[in-house]
Design a protein around this motif. Structure first.
Motif, short mmCIF file in Angstrom:
data_model
loop_
_atom_site.label_atom_id
_atom_site.label_comp_id
_atom_site.label_asym_id
_atom_site.label_seq_id
_atom_site.Cartn_x
_atom_site.Cartn_y
_atom_site.Cartn_z
N ALA A 138 -1.12 15.94 3.22
CA ALA A 138 -2.55 15.63 3.29
C ALA A 138 -2.96 14.73 2.13
CB ALA A 138 -3.37 16.91 3.28
N TRP A 139 -2.44 14.99 0.97
CA TRP A 139 -2.74 14.19 -0.22
C TRP A 139 -2.27 12.75 -0.01
CZ3 TRP A 139 -0.54 11.14 -3.89
CH2 TRP A 139 -1.25 10.95 -5.07
N LEU A 140 -1.07 12.57 0.50
CA LEU A 140 -0.53 11.22 0.73
C LEU A 140 -1.40 10.44 1.72
CD1 LEU A 140 3.28 12.03 0.93
CD2 LEU A 140 2.18 10.62 -0.82
N TYR A 141 -1.79 11.08 2.81
CA TYR A 141 -2.60 10.39 3.81
C TYR A 141 -3.99 10.07 3.28
CZ TYR A 141 0.87 10.69 7.46
OH TYR A 141 2.01 10.50 8.19
N GLN A 142 -4.56 10.94 2.46
CA GLN A 142 -5.87 10.66 1.88
C GLN A 142 -5.80 9.47 0.94
OE1 GLN A 142 -8.85 12.03 2.77
NE2 GLN A 142 -9.61 10.33 1.58
N VAL A 143 -4.77 9.42 0.11
CA VAL A 143 -4.60 8.28 -0.80
C VAL A 143 -4.37 7.01 0.00
CG1 VAL A 143 -3.13 7.29 -2.61
CG2 VAL A 143 -3.81 9.69 -2.74
N ALA A 144 -3.58 7.09 1.08
CA ALA A 144 -3.35 5.91 1.93
C ALA A 144 -4.67 5.44 2.54
CB ALA A 144 -2.34 6.24 3.02
N ARG A 145 -5.48 6.36 3.04
CA ARG A 145 -6.79 5.98 3.60
C ARG A 145 -7.64 5.28 2.55
NH1 ARG A 145 -6.56 11.12 5.45
NH2 ARG A 145 -5.95 11.26 7.60
N ASN A 146 -7.64 5.83 1.34
CA ASN A 146 -8.43 5.22 0.27
C ASN A 146 -7.94 3.82 -0.06
OD1 ASN A 146 -9.91 7.55 0.14
ND2 ASN A 146 -8.85 8.36 -1.65
N ARG A 147 -6.63 3.61 -0.09
CA ARG A 147 -6.08 2.27 -0.37
C ARG A 147 -6.43 1.29 0.75
NH1 ARG A 147 -6.89 3.69 -3.89
NH2 ARG A 147 -5.73 4.96 -5.33
N ILE A 148 -6.41 1.77 1.98
CA ILE A 148 -6.76 0.91 3.12
C ILE A 148 -8.24 0.53 3.04
CG2 ILE A 148 -7.04 0.89 5.63
CD1 ILE A 148 -4.47 2.69 5.70
N VAL A 149 -9.09 1.49 2.73
CA VAL A 149 -10.51 1.21 2.59
C VAL A 149 -10.74 0.22 1.45
CG1 VAL A 149 -12.73 2.24 1.92
CG2 VAL A 149 -11.29 3.36 3.62
N ASP A 150 -10.07 0.43 0.34
CA ASP A 150 -10.18 -0.51 -0.79
C ASP A 150 -9.80 -1.92 -0.34
OD1 ASP A 150 -10.93 1.58 -2.39
OD2 ASP A 150 -8.98 1.75 -3.42
N ARG A 151 -8.75 -2.03 0.44
CA ARG A 151 -8.30 -3.33 0.93
C ARG A 151 -9.35 -3.96 1.83
NH1 ARG A 151 -7.06 -5.43 6.02
NH2 ARG A 151 -5.62 -7.14 5.85
N PHE A 152 -9.99 -3.16 2.70
CA PHE A 152 -11.02 -3.69 3.58
C PHE A 152 -12.26 -4.09 2.80
CE2 PHE A 152 -8.71 -1.64 7.12
CZ PHE A 152 -8.63 -2.75 7.94
N ILE A 177 0.84 -1.20 0.00
CA ILE A 177 0.00 0.00 0.00
C ILE A 177 0.88 1.25 0.00
CG2 ILE A 177 -1.63 1.36 1.38
CD1 ILE A 177 -2.93 -1.32 2.20
N LEU A 178 1.92 1.25 0.82
CA LEU A 178 2.84 2.38 0.87
C LEU A 178 3.45 2.65 -0.51
CD1 LEU A 178 4.36 4.49 2.64
CD2 LEU A 178 6.13 2.74 2.93
N GLN A 179 3.90 1.59 -1.15
CA GLN A 179 4.50 1.75 -2.48
C GLN A 179 3.47 2.26 -3.50
OE1 GLN A 179 7.75 1.67 -2.90
NE2 GLN A 179 7.83 1.21 -0.72
N ASP A 180 2.23 1.77 -3.41
CA ASP A 180 1.16 2.25 -4.30
C ASP A 180 0.91 3.75 -4.09
OD1 ASP A 180 0.79 -0.25 -5.38
OD2 ASP A 180 -1.00 -0.72 -4.20
N VAL A 181 0.91 4.16 -2.84
CA VAL A 181 0.68 5.57 -2.53
C VAL A 181 1.78 6.43 -3.13
CG1 VAL A 181 0.59 7.27 -0.65
CG2 VAL A 181 -0.66 5.12 -0.44
N PHE A 182 3.03 6.02 -2.96
CA PHE A 182 4.13 6.81 -3.51
C PHE A 182 4.15 6.76 -5.04
CE2 PHE A 182 6.32 6.43 0.75
CZ PHE A 182 6.08 7.75 1.08
N TYR A 183 3.76 5.66 -5.62
CA TYR A 183 3.68 5.58 -7.08
C TYR A 183 2.64 6.59 -7.59
CZ TYR A 183 2.67 3.89 -11.76
OH TYR A 183 2.47 3.82 -13.11
N GLU A 184 1.46 6.60 -6.94
CA GLU A 184 0.43 7.56 -7.34
C GLU A 184 0.90 9.00 -7.13
OE1 GLU A 184 -3.71 7.15 -6.39
OE2 GLU A 184 -3.40 5.01 -5.97
N PHE A 185 1.67 9.21 -6.07
CA PHE A 185 2.19 10.55 -5.79
C PHE A 185 3.10 11.02 -6.92
CE2 PHE A 185 5.57 13.19 -3.81
CZ PHE A 185 4.80 14.30 -3.52
N VAL A 186 4.00 10.15 -7.35
CA VAL A 186 4.91 10.50 -8.44
C VAL A 186 4.12 10.81 -9.71
CG1 VAL A 186 6.72 9.62 -9.97
CG2 VAL A 186 6.88 9.24 -7.50
N GLN A 187 3.13 9.97 -10.01
CA GLN A 187 2.31 10.20 -11.20
C GLN A 187 1.54 11.51 -11.11
OE1 GLN A 187 2.62 8.23 -13.88
NE2 GLN A 187 4.12 7.16 -12.64
#
Length: 191
Positions: free
Chosen positions: A68-82, A45-55
């Motif tokens: 704030a953007w990084l944490y929001q994307v991380a929350r979204n990835r965690i929710v997707d996982r759940f 998830i961390l790597q996905d977040v940073f990949y999206e950040f670079v893009q």
């Protein structure tokens, strides 16, 4: 001359990205690990977040608040996982050393080496899981998303395309049902 400006802008963008990743990586990893039990999955998830950040950083419209953007994307990835893994029983969720602020851990008996406390905690988690499973899906989803995942009603309303009042009503009915079903446990354990 235009080539020089482009390459210096690009190298500055790359430096900004690297600085942000270096600055935020530790805290963001800890944030994700508090919510994801599997170390490898949390790292993915961390790597996905940073990949999206670079893009996203390389798009014409800049990211105003990177943290704030990084944490929001991380929350979204965690929710997707759940959402993909809804069947994880609550009994498998154990506290980590950083989970002191989670209300569920504060409400349950201590998870220490005392066999009675461990047993009481396991019984409470099993009863809570059964009570959640007994809720209608719409109520359970709102309760879990708001109380366990920490999502706001506004965010839930946007995702579901429903009015906030509908979600508030569903959560209210879930809470009433859980209170009724767990009242005996609450009294027995003096929670």
């Amino acid at each position: 001359m235009a080539t020089t400006n482009s390459s210096s802008t690009m190298s500055r963008a790359d430096r900004d990205i690297a600085d942000t990743v270096t600055r935020e990586q530790g805290r963001l990893r800890q944030f994700i690990r508090k919510r994801i039990g599997d170390v490898a999955e949390a790292e993915d998830i961390l790597q996905d977040v940073f990949y999206e950040f670079v893009q996203a950083y390389r798009l014409p419209s800049p990211i105003e608040q990177a943290t704030a953007w990084l944490y929001q994307v991380a929350r979204n990835r965690i929710v997707d996982r759940f959402r993909k893994k809804r069947e994880t029983p609550l009994a498998e969720l154990g506290p980590s050393e950083d989970d002191d602020d989670l209300w569920l851990n504060l409400a349950l008996p201590a998870d220490d080496n005392d066999p009675a406390a461990l047993y009481a905690r396991q019984v409470a988690l099993t009863e809570l899981q059964a009570a959640l499973d007994a809720l209608p899906a719409s109520q359970r989803e709102v309760f879990v998303a708001h109380e366990l995942e920490g999502r706001s009603f506004r965010e839930l309303a946007e995702d579901a395309g429903l009015p906030i009042n509908t979600l508030l009503s569903r959560k209210r009915y879930a809470v009433l049902s859980l209170r009724e079903r767990l009242q005996t446990l609450y009294e027995d354990m003096d929670l």
